[in-house]
Design an enzyme around this catalytic site. Structure first.
Site, short mmCIF file in Angstrom:
data_model
loop_
_atom_site.label_atom_id
_atom_site.label_comp_id
_atom_site.label_asym_id
_atom_site.label_seq_id
_atom_site.Cartn_x
_atom_site.Cartn_y
_atom_site.Cartn_z
N THR A 21 0.81 -1.06 0.16
CA THR A 21 -0.04 0.05 -0.10
C THR A 21 0.91 1.41 -0.02
O THR A 21 1.99 1.25 0.43
CB THR A 21 -0.91 -0.02 1.45
N ASP A 22 0.11 2.31 -0.45
CA ASP A 22 0.62 3.60 -0.28
C ASP A 22 0.26 4.43 0.99
O ASP A 22 -0.27 3.85 1.96
CB ASP A 22 0.32 4.45 -1.63
N PHE A 23 0.87 5.60 1.28
CA PHE A 23 0.29 6.32 2.60
C PHE A 23 -1.04 6.41 2.74
O PHE A 23 -1.35 6.63 3.95
CB PHE A 23 1.06 7.86 2.18
#
Length: 136
Positions: A21-23
């Site tokens: 995942t990203d932020f």
């Protein structure tokens, strides 16, 4: 050119981990490439075709092209399924339809063209075992 068996596909479960995942907690777009790759590998493995054996014969696969659509986002801890089906088999090419789903929701879809190559990088014909496994 051989005709693939219509309606025949392979389903492979994957779970989304933090590293995917990203932020924002959404799956980072490049992580879908890993999910699709795992789906293709397990699709072949289910038919008795193993990358390690192909490498022993001096053959590998390379992605020639990939078109991807991302209609929805997947999120951390989601349980997804990668569906892989053969669209076309010809000479050195294998064209696949892949999708990633969460339940009944389509998350991502890809049309992938892989080519058989020798270890020196030159194209070669698809192994007979692969053509036989996916032809009608």
């Amino acid at each position: 050119m051989s005709s693939p068996d219509p309606g025949r596909s392979h389903r492979f479960p994957v779970r989304v981990y933090y590293e995917d995942t990203d932020f924002s907690g959404n799956v980072y777009h490049a992580a879908y490439l890993h999910f699709f790759e795992r789906g293709r590998t397990e699709f072949l493995r289910a038919e008795g075709i193993h990358h390690s054996e192909l490498i022993g014969e001096g053959i590998a696969f390379a992605v020639r092209s990939m078109e991807i659509d991302f209609p929805r986002a997947a999120h951390i801890d989601d349980e997804l399924v990668v569906d892989t089906a053969v669209l076309e088999i010809s000479g050195a090419r294998l064209t696949l339809d892949q999708s990633i789903e969460r339940g009944d929701e389509l998350i991502a879809r890809a049309k992938v063209v892989v080519v058989a190559i020798r270890t020196d990088g030159r194209a070669t014909r698809l192994p007979r075992s692969l053509v036989a496994a996916f032809s009608t």
